[in-house]
Design a protein around this motif. Sequence first.
Motif, PDB file in Angstrom:
ATOM      1  N   VAL A  38       1.060  -1.281  -0.010  1.00 10.70           N
ATOM      2  CA  VAL A  38       0.169   0.078   0.007  1.00 10.70           C
ATOM      3  C   VAL A  38       0.990   1.352  -0.047  1.00 10.70           C
ATOM      4  O   VAL A  38       0.647   2.099  -0.600  1.00 10.70           O
ATOM      5  N   GLY A  39       1.789   1.225   0.870  1.00  9.77           N
ATOM      6  CA  GLY A  39       2.964   2.280   0.880  1.00  9.77           C
ATOM      7  C   GLY A  39       2.713   3.762   1.497  1.00  9.77           C
ATOM      8  O   GLY A  39       2.785   4.701   0.929  1.00  9.77           O
ATOM      9  N   CYS A  40       1.798   3.689   2.443  1.00  7.54           N
ATOM     10  CA  CYS A  40       1.541   4.941   3.282  1.00  7.54           C
ATOM     11  C   CYS A  40       2.877   5.794   3.597  1.00  7.54           C
ATOM     12  O   CYS A  40       3.642   5.063   4.225  1.00  7.54           O
ATOM     13  N   HIS A  41       3.029   7.040   3.301  1.00  8.22           N
ATOM     14  CA  HIS A  41       4.390   7.457   3.518  1.00  8.22           C
ATOM     15  C   HIS A  41       4.626   7.861   5.061  1.00  8.22           C
ATOM     16  O   HIS A  41       5.766   7.831   5.664  1.00  8.22           O
ATOM     17  N   ASP A  44       3.720   3.684  10.401  1.00  4.78           N
ATOM     18  CA  ASP A  44       4.868   3.453  11.340  1.00  4.78           C
ATOM     19  C   ASP A  44       5.243   1.874  11.624  1.00  4.78           C
ATOM     20  O   ASP A  44       6.026   1.441  12.595  1.00  4.78           O
ATOM     21  N   VAL A  45       4.985   1.104  10.476  1.00  2.00           N
ATOM     22  CA  VAL A  45       5.710  -0.398  10.546  1.00  2.00           C
ATOM     23  C   VAL A  45       6.311  -0.782   9.120  1.00  2.00           C
ATOM     24  O   VAL A  45       5.642  -1.680   8.473  1.00  2.00           O
ATOM     25  N   LYS A  46       6.846   0.260   8.724  1.00  2.00           N
ATOM     26  CA  LYS A  46       7.485   0.011   7.438  1.00  2.00           C
ATOM     27  C   LYS A  46       8.386  -1.386   7.235  1.00  2.00           C
ATOM     28  O   LYS A  46       8.490  -1.933   6.172  1.00  2.00           O
ATOM     29  N   GLU A  47       8.889  -1.679   8.402  1.00  2.00           N
ATOM     30  CA  GLU A  47       9.662  -3.022   8.509  1.00  2.00           C
ATOM     31  C   GLU A  47       8.510  -4.128   8.046  1.00  2.00           C
ATOM     32  O   GLU A  47       8.947  -5.473   7.820  1.00  2.00           O
ATOM     33  N   SER A  48       7.298  -4.048   7.807  1.00  2.00           N
ATOM     34  CA  SER A  48       6.326  -5.232   7.766  1.00  2.00           C
ATOM     35  C   SER A  48       6.248  -5.131   6.262  1.00  2.00           C
ATOM     36  O   SER A  48       5.350  -6.250   5.703  1.00  2.00           O
ATOM     37  N   TRP A  49       6.843  -4.323   5.508  1.00  2.00           N
ATOM     38  CA  TRP A  49       6.521  -4.346   3.921  1.00  2.00           C
ATOM     39  C   TRP A  49       6.939  -5.417   3.126  1.00  2.00           C
ATOM     40  O   TRP A  49       6.380  -5.972   2.263  1.00  2.00           O
ATOM     41  N   GLY A  78      -1.346  -6.303   9.754  1.00  2.00           N
ATOM     42  CA  GLY A  78      -0.159  -6.221   9.082  1.00  2.00           C
ATOM     43  C   GLY A  78       0.866  -5.088   9.300  1.00  2.00           C
ATOM     44  O   GLY A  78       0.616  -4.392  10.170  1.00  2.00           O
ATOM     45  N   GLY A  79       1.453  -4.813   8.174  1.00  2.00           N
ATOM     46  CA  GLY A  79       1.244  -5.090   6.787  1.00  2.00           C
ATOM     47  C   GLY A  79       0.030  -5.179   6.225  1.00  2.00           C
ATOM     48  O   GLY A  79      -0.920  -4.351   7.011  1.00  2.00           O
ATOM     49  N   GLU A  80      -0.444  -5.903   5.166  1.00  2.00           N
ATOM     50  CA  GLU A  80      -1.674  -5.617   4.484  1.00  2.00           C
ATOM     51  C   GLU A  80      -2.070  -7.128   4.452  1.00  2.00           C
ATOM     52  O   GLU A  80      -1.608  -7.966   3.587  1.00  2.00           O
TER      53      GLU A  80
HETATM   54 FE1  SF4 Z   1      -0.321   1.933   5.325  1.00  2.00          FE
HETATM   55 FE2  SF4 Z   1      -0.586  -0.114   6.898  1.00  2.00          FE
HETATM   56 FE3  SF4 Z   1       0.845  -0.897   4.800  1.00  2.00          FE
HETATM   57 FE4  SF4 Z   1       1.838   0.533   6.600  1.00  2.00          FE
HETATM   58  S1  SF4 Z   1       1.306  -1.420   6.712  1.00  2.00           S
HETATM   59  S2  SF4 Z   1       1.898   0.993   4.523  1.00  2.00           S
HETATM   60  S3  SF4 Z   1       0.023   1.959   7.342  1.00  2.00           S
HETATM   61  S4  SF4 Z   1      -1.521  -0.145   4.850  1.00  2.00           S
END
Ligand code: SF4
Length: 203
Positions: A38-41, A44-49, A78-80
């Motif tokens: 999804v890539g929300c700027h 706060d959990v970018k390590e989940s990407w 998640g993550g997503e």
């Molecule tokens: Fe957005 Fe949630 Fe994905 Fe973070 S984990 S980029 S907040 S959808």
Amino acid sequence: MVRTDTEIPVMEHFYTLQGEGHHAGTPAYFIRLAGCDVGCHWCDVKESWSVSEDQWMPISEVTQIARESGAPIAVITGGEPTMYDLGPLTRSLKAAGLRTHIETSGAHPFTGDFDWVTLSPKKFKAAREEYFSQAHELKVIVYNAHDLTWAVEQAAHCDPQRTKLYLQPEWSRRDRVDQVIQFILKHPQWHLSLQTHKYINIP
Ligand code: SF4
């Protein structure tokens, strides 16, 4: 990305109190799946990407850990999490006696058997229409002033008899809480959601 339907990539899992939204304060076992596109700027959990090989866990093992925790609810987040077919995981958790909740942006097809659906749509990748009729809770993160207008547009897709509406100031913009409160006072169908776990420093 899916290896077999008996495994799922898990970034972390833990027993805690739910921090935000309708079930804030409720004990729940959190299963945070790895992977998000999804890539929300402001995430706060970018390590989940991303997903790594060593994160794949047997669904039977995740289920056993969640059941043995004593938690009444498993929250899939998640993550997503909708990047995966959630049928096998939710069937397994329910067979073990847990209620199943999900927190999702609604970016991928709806799968699984859930007792509670929290839809948190993001501007960066639209939620699929099917989620709006499934949502028990719509939670819109407020980062800038336009997000309030966007929240109203998202709520228009929901069933007002079914879906509870929440606005949640993004953590780094919690100075916006006064603006959100003023909005809710004028539009009382909305409620305030705060990330209480961050205030009390629990996961
Ligand atoms: Fe957005 Fe949630 Fe994905 Fe973070 S984990 S980029 S907040 S959808």
